[in-house]
Each structure stands twice: as C-alpha cells, then as structure tokens.
Design a protein around this motif. Structure first.
Motif, mmCIF file in Angstrom:
data_model
loop_
_atom_site.group_PDB
_atom_site.id
_atom_site.type_symbol
_atom_site.label_atom_id
_atom_site.label_comp_id
_atom_site.label_asym_id
_atom_site.label_seq_id
_atom_site.Cartn_x
_atom_site.Cartn_y
_atom_site.Cartn_z
ATOM 1 N N LYS A 88 0.843 -1.195 0.000
ATOM 2 C CA LYS A 88 0.000 0.000 0.000
ATOM 3 C C LYS A 88 0.877 1.243 0.000
ATOM 4 N N LEU A 89 0.472 2.220 -0.773
ATOM 5 C CA LEU A 89 1.115 3.533 -0.756
ATOM 6 C C LEU A 89 0.291 4.412 0.173
ATOM 7 N N VAL A 90 0.890 4.826 1.306
ATOM 8 C CA VAL A 90 0.173 5.622 2.298
ATOM 9 C C VAL A 90 1.089 6.729 2.827
ATOM 10 N N LYS A 91 0.478 7.667 3.529
ATOM 11 C CA LYS A 91 1.260 8.684 4.225
ATOM 12 C C LYS A 91 1.853 8.038 5.474
ATOM 13 N N TYR A 92 3.002 8.524 5.889
ATOM 14 C CA TYR A 92 3.670 7.972 7.061
ATOM 15 C C TYR A 92 2.768 8.053 8.302
ATOM 16 N N SER A 93 2.029 9.149 8.448
ATOM 17 C CA SER A 93 1.131 9.308 9.599
ATOM 18 C C SER A 93 0.024 8.256 9.581
ATOM 19 N N ASP A 94 -0.446 7.863 8.383
ATOM 20 C CA ASP A 94 -1.477 6.820 8.291
ATOM 21 C C ASP A 94 -0.918 5.472 8.739
ATOM 22 N N TRP A 119 5.752 3.127 1.156
ATOM 23 C CA TRP A 119 5.178 1.849 0.763
ATOM 24 C C TRP A 119 5.168 0.968 2.009
ATOM 25 N N VAL A 120 4.020 0.356 2.297
ATOM 26 C CA VAL A 120 3.910 -0.572 3.418
ATOM 27 C C VAL A 120 3.662 -1.964 2.839
ATOM 28 N N ALA A 121 4.593 -2.874 3.116
ATOM 29 C CA ALA A 121 4.464 -4.262 2.659
ATOM 30 C C ALA A 121 3.820 -5.064 3.784
ATOM 31 N N PHE A 150 8.794 1.247 3.684
ATOM 32 C CA PHE A 150 9.859 1.736 2.803
ATOM 33 C C PHE A 150 9.517 3.148 2.340
ATOM 34 N N ASP A 151 10.523 3.991 2.244
ATOM 35 C CA ASP A 151 10.311 5.315 1.671
ATOM 36 C C ASP A 151 9.963 5.143 0.195
ATOM 37 N N THR A 154 12.897 7.045 -2.061
ATOM 38 C CA THR A 154 14.286 6.571 -2.075
ATOM 39 C C THR A 154 14.407 5.048 -2.001
ATOM 40 N N GLY A 155 13.348 4.386 -1.518
ATOM 41 C CA GLY A 155 13.390 2.936 -1.342
ATOM 42 C C GLY A 155 14.019 2.516 -0.020
ATOM 43 N N GLU A 156 14.443 3.481 0.785
ATOM 44 C CA GLU A 156 15.074 3.183 2.073
ATOM 45 C C GLU A 156 14.056 2.558 3.034
#
Length: 166
Positions: A88-94, A119-121, A150-151, A154-156
């Motif tokens: 999922k592509l989400v905001k960090y706060s979510d 990105w949240v796996a 993951f950012d 950057t993929g970090e």
C-alpha cells in the motif's frame, strides 16, 4: 560674632543649594538625542516563512509515477517462507495510526514528515519468524503479521513491525 558667621554660612549654603537645584532643572540638550523615527511603533516584518526541518520532507504532491514502483521495493528482499499479502502507498502518519489501532509498538521517526509517502508491505509468516536484535540475540515469533515500511521516493527501509497472530 560667632553667631553671625554661622548664620551667614548657613545663608550661603542655602543660596548655593537653591542655585544648584535651579541649574539642574534647566534642561540641557542631550548629546545623542533619540531620533523621532525610533519613537514610532514598529510592525513585525516577516522576511521568510519558516521551513520544516525534516530529513525526509513532505513528498505527498508527487504522483505514483514519480515514485519507486511497489514491485521494485520488495523485489529480492522476501524470504521463501514469507508470503507477501499486499503493498500500500500511504502517508507515514497513516501507517503510524494503523499501528496504534492494531495495538502495535509505536516508535515514530521524527525525521520523517507525517505526509511523506511510504510503501507498506503486508507480509505473513505462517511458520513464524526469527528477528535479530541489536544485542546479537534473536527473538522468535510464532505465526505473525509483518509490516515493513519503505520510503516511496528513495526505497530506504524505515522500519518493521512484527505482531504474533493466533
């Protein structure tokens, strides 16, 4: 004679005191007078707007095409005994809010802007998983759900959350 000298001395003292007070009351011009413009009330002038000082600033205005593709984020990083359930592509706060709602341990990274896209796996470990710790020990989890963040730019890898499931 003595009384007249004392009286005249007192008289001279009184006259000198009055003269000193009269001279002191006369206003002498100051050597460095305050300029008139300095007496006006000042308005606060905003020169620039403050900027956030995040190591990972807000990137929520970027489109998914401008970010790393979700398949490239996890590619080659998943062990064979783990099952990828979704990305999922989400905001960090979510992501942080979802940890709170699932009673997960929350360690929010204050260097990441709350609106930063990540990105949240979502991963399942049906046979359990061993997770290495900083002290070189390994913690064993039984059947678990894992969320790896993951950012998106950057993929970090920002972090991992592991929760045992029944």
């Amino acid at each position: 004679m003595r009384k007249s000298l004392i009286a005249s001395g007192i008289g001279l003292l009184v006259i000198a005191s009055v003269a000193t007070i009269a001279i002191a009351e006369q206003k002498e011009p100051k050597q460095n007078p305050r300029p008139e413009w300095a007496n006006k009330k000042a308005e606060i002038e905003v020169v620039s707007t403050p900027t956030d000082n995040y190591l990972y600033p807000d990137n929520s205005s970027k489109t998914e095409r401008q970010l790393i593709k979700k398949n490239d984020i996890i590619k080659g990083k998943l062990r064979d005994d783990l099952i990828l359930k979704g990305m999922k592509l989400v905001k960090y706060s979510d992501f942080i809010d979802s940890l709170k709602s699932n009673n997960g341990d929350i360690i929010q990274d204050m260097q990441i802007h709350p609106s930063r896209l990540v990105w949240v796996a979502d991963i399942e470990a049906p046979k359990g998983i061993e997770v290495p710790q900083k002290n070189s020990e390994r913690v064993k989890f039984k059947k678990s759900k894992i969320a790896v963040v993951f950012d998106a730019e950057t993929g970090e890898k920002f972090g991992t959350s592991v929760v045992e499931t029944p």
